[in-house]
Design an enzyme around this catalytic site. Structure first.
Site, short mmCIF file in Angstrom:
data_model
loop_
_atom_site.label_atom_id
_atom_site.label_comp_id
_atom_site.label_asym_id
_atom_site.label_seq_id
_atom_site.Cartn_x
_atom_site.Cartn_y
_atom_site.Cartn_z
N THR A 75 -1.22 7.54 -0.45
CA THR A 75 -2.54 7.41 -1.10
C THR A 75 -3.31 6.19 -0.60
O THR A 75 -4.52 6.10 -0.83
CB THR A 75 -2.36 7.26 -2.62
N ASP A 85 0.53 -2.50 12.33
CA ASP A 85 1.01 -2.96 11.03
C ASP A 85 1.38 -4.44 11.11
O ASP A 85 2.37 -4.81 11.75
CB ASP A 85 2.23 -2.12 10.61
N ASP A 130 4.93 -5.54 9.78
CA ASP A 130 6.02 -5.13 10.68
C ASP A 130 6.03 -5.99 11.94
O ASP A 130 7.10 -6.33 12.44
CB ASP A 130 5.87 -3.65 11.06
N ARG A 161 0.85 -1.20 0.00
CA ARG A 161 0.00 0.00 0.00
C ARG A 161 0.88 1.23 0.00
O ARG A 161 1.78 1.35 0.82
CB ARG A 161 -0.82 0.07 1.31
#
Ligand code: PRP
Ligand code: URA
Length: 213
Positions: free
Chosen positions: A112, A204, A207, A108
């Site tokens: 945006t 995340d 991560d 991603r």
């Protein structure tokens, strides 16, 4: 598991709910997080694969010959969306060790939030396999929609999508774009924040699985 709408299911099993709580906790470290993702994927896979078609084969027990069921057709294809979907593969493989594994690389854009594909390699003949797509996070749904579009472009037909956490926005987007895809979500969360992160979510996923950042 409960049916939320046509082809969309949310997990209800207490073990899955318990493990998702541990995943969410910001104090859960990489090692534990990775193990939890694998275990949740296995438990969700068990539910999602409960309708696999069977066929009867003849075998001989120590007592006599009999007809007995085995999974019919081609071996399953597991297709993780890189990176975070990789963390779920071993859990599904624990159920179906002979499955083939494809990969779809998506990231991603941080500004945006649009998905970008950078890799796609699928086991053939993909059109004859039940395909289990894995990604722990279904946020805006952009990555999921593009990944499924890509799999269909390669001929994929029978697709099950497994996400550990889903936002209502992403679930709607995937369902609207691909209503034929069976979507299994561990838990449906409240909403997305201004950075398109799921709330309360777990942060995340990539991560946390790989210990980056
Ligand atoms: C995360 C996650 C999904 C995607 C979900 O991946 O694993 O693939 O975001 O967001 P969306 O529904 O809004 O598209 P990310 O792009 O962070 O890449 P990574 O797995 O490599 O960390
Ligand atoms: N990707 C993640 O890893 N987490 C989110 O909350 C949204 C997208």
């Amino acid at each position: 598991m409960k049916k939320v709408m046509d082809n969309v299911y949310e997990m209800e099993h207490p073990l899955i709910q318990h493990k998702i709580t541990m995943l969410r906790d910001k104090n859960t470290g990489t090692n534990e997080f990775r193990k939890m993702v694998e275990e949740i994927a296995m438990l969700m896979g068990f539910e999602a694969l409960s309708d696999l078609p069977l066929t009867e084969v003849e075998i001989e027990t120590p007592i006599e010959k009999c007809m007995s069921p085995v999974i019919a057709g081609r071996k399953l294809a597991i297709v993780p969306i890189l990176r975070a979907g990789l963390g779920m593969v071993s859990g599904i493989l624990a159920l179906t060790p002979t499955a083939k594994v494809g990969h779809i690389g998506m990231y991603r854009d941080e500004v945006t939030h649009e998905p970008h594909e950078y890799y796609c390699k699928l086991p053939s003949p993909i059109e004859e396999r039940t395909i289990v797509v894995t990604d722990p996070m279904l946020a805006t749904g952009g990555s999921a929609v593009d990944a499924v579009t890509q799999i269909k472009r390669h001929g994929g037909k029978r697709i099950k999508f497994l996400a550990i956490i889903g936002a209502p926005e992403g679930i709607k987007k995937l369902h609207d774009a691909h209503p034929d895809v069976e979507l299994y979500v561990g838990h449906i969360d409240r909403c997305l924040n201004e950075n398109a992160y799921i709330c309360p979510g777990l942060g995340d996923a990539g991560d946390r699985i790989f210990g980056t950042k």
